[in-house]
Design a protein around this motif. Structure first.
Motif, PDB file in Angstrom:
ATOM      1  N   SER A  77      10.362   6.376  -3.603  1.00  0.00           N
ATOM      2  CA  SER A  77       9.677   5.121  -3.294  1.00  0.00           C
ATOM      3  C   SER A  77       8.789   5.289  -2.076  1.00  0.00           C
ATOM      4  O   SER A  77       9.226   5.804  -1.037  1.00  0.00           O
ATOM      5  N   SER A  78       7.565   4.834  -2.190  1.00  0.00           N
ATOM      6  CA  SER A  78       6.633   4.910  -1.065  1.00  0.00           C
ATOM      7  C   SER A  78       6.987   3.932   0.045  1.00  0.00           C
ATOM      8  O   SER A  78       6.395   3.984   1.131  1.00  0.00           O
ATOM      9  N   GLN A  79       7.946   3.041  -0.221  1.00  0.00           N
ATOM     10  CA  GLN A  79       8.341   2.025   0.763  1.00  0.00           C
ATOM     11  C   GLN A  79       9.741   2.266   1.316  1.00  0.00           C
ATOM     12  O   GLN A  79      10.346   1.355   1.891  1.00  0.00           O
ATOM     13  N   ASP A  80      10.281   3.454   1.152  1.00  0.00           N
ATOM     14  CA  ASP A  80      11.640   3.764   1.608  1.00  0.00           C
ATOM     15  C   ASP A  80      11.660   3.801   3.134  1.00  0.00           C
ATOM     16  O   ASP A  80      11.227   4.759   3.763  1.00  0.00           O
ATOM     17  N   HIS A 133       4.703  12.740  -6.045  1.00  0.00           N
ATOM     18  CA  HIS A 133       3.719  13.327  -5.136  1.00  0.00           C
ATOM     19  C   HIS A 133       2.926  12.229  -4.432  1.00  0.00           C
ATOM     20  O   HIS A 133       2.712  12.287  -3.213  1.00  0.00           O
ATOM     21  N   ARG A 134       2.524  11.221  -5.194  1.00  0.00           N
ATOM     22  CA  ARG A 134       1.779  10.123  -4.585  1.00  0.00           C
ATOM     23  C   ARG A 134       2.652   9.330  -3.606  1.00  0.00           C
ATOM     24  O   ARG A 134       2.199   8.948  -2.525  1.00  0.00           O
ATOM     25  N   ALA A 146       4.572   6.981   8.068  1.00  0.00           N
ATOM     26  CA  ALA A 146       5.184   7.571   9.262  1.00  0.00           C
ATOM     27  C   ALA A 146       4.126   7.937  10.302  1.00  0.00           C
ATOM     28  O   ALA A 146       4.325   7.718  11.506  1.00  0.00           O
ATOM     29  N   LEU A 147       3.006   8.465   9.855  1.00  0.00           N
ATOM     30  CA  LEU A 147       1.937   8.837  10.778  1.00  0.00           C
ATOM     31  C   LEU A 147       1.351   7.614  11.477  1.00  0.00           C
ATOM     32  O   LEU A 147       0.944   7.692  12.643  1.00  0.00           O
ATOM     33  N   ALA A 148       1.319   6.495  10.766  1.00  0.00           N
ATOM     34  CA  ALA A 148       0.730   5.276  11.340  1.00  0.00           C
ATOM     35  C   ALA A 148       1.513   4.774  12.542  1.00  0.00           C
ATOM     36  O   ALA A 148       0.983   3.998  13.341  1.00  0.00           O
ATOM     37  N   GLN A 149       2.753   5.216  12.681  1.00  0.00           N
ATOM     38  CA  GLN A 149       3.595   4.768  13.789  1.00  0.00           C
ATOM     39  C   GLN A 149       3.510   5.689  15.009  1.00  0.00           C
ATOM     40  O   GLN A 149       4.163   5.445  16.020  1.00  0.00           O
TER      41      GLN A 149
END
Length: 248
Positions: free
Chosen positions: A109-112, A143-144, A153-156
């Motif tokens: 999940s992209s929202q995990d 992959h997406r 994670a990078l945005a934080q």
């Protein structure tokens, strides 16, 4: 020749020494083998130069052979992680540099939020100069989702490292809309001919994903086809880098 193959093979070629500008690097792989397929040559070049490399495995890798009775899910996970550790050792990456998130294979999940927090903490602890993640539209949902997790994670972070996106399934499965669009990415190939044998040796460690592998009791199980493997036997790897607004 497909449009994807034409696109990737026509990108400009950079010499192996270009890898050294990436500095300490964190590689994020959705499944065991993606790290070697997508960027095993780059990893080998970095480690030859004693540049630190860390690897994150996102999924548990258990859906490659879901019908196996001899290798139930826990055994598949253990086997695939052991294969990954062997592959990384062959590329020069220490066992202590591997982090396994063990999210459900096929359902990342992209929202995990827990995974995002783990990635954020690892980024803060290692402070890589460069992060490698799958191409954002690589034609596999895990992959997406992996790349979306990394982006969250990078945005934080207070400062963002350089991000490069590597190609796995887009070689064979990309629709035209999956390919980079004009003014979206800068694409190039990295010359890895000097470490190609090392990359192939690492890939051989992922025996469960290759024809005639150890999991032989699931006739519907996954393996990398010869045509797919051929893309990763080439003396270069393909990378895509997002353009900044000023470059677009």
């Amino acid at each position: 020749m497909s449009s994807a193959v034409s696109f990737f093979t026509d990108l400009p070629l950079r010499p192996a020494k270009a890898a050294l500008v990436f500095g300490p690097t964190l590689v994020v792989a959705p499944h065991p083998d993606d790290e070697t397929l997508g960027c095993g040559g780059l990893i080998a070049l970095l480690r030859q130069a004693a540049v630190p490399v860390w690897v994150v495995l996102v999924s548990d890798g258990t859906m490659s052979h879901p019908g196996s009775q001899r290798f139930p899910a826990a055994a598949r996970q253990a086997l695939r992680e052991a294969e990954l550790r062997t592959a990384l050792a062959r590329l020069g990456v220490a066992d202590t540099a591997l982090t396994c998130l063990r999210l459900p294979d096929g359902r990342v999940s992209s929202q995990d939020t827990a995974a995002i927090a783990q990635l954020n903490q690892l980024l803060l602890a290692t402070r890589p100069v460069t992060v490698l993640t799958p191409w954002r539209r690589d034609p596999h949902p895990d992959h997406r989702a992996t790349t979306a997790l990394v982006q969250h994670a990078l945005a934080q972070l207070p400062t963002t490292p350089r991000v490069l996106e590597y190609v796995v399934w887009a070689w064979e499965r990309a629709a035209p809309a999956d390919l980079p669009q004009p003014d979206e990415m800068q694409g190039w190939r990295l010359d890895i001919h000097s470490v190609l044998d090392q990359k192939q040796h690492a890939l051989a460690a992922h025996a469960s994903q290759l024809p005639n592998g150890p999991i032989d009791d699931d006739p519907t199980g996954f393996y990398l086809t010869p045509s797919m493997l051929a893309h990763f036997a080439q003396p270069f790897e393909t990378y895509l880098e997002p353009l900044s607004p000023a470059e677009a």
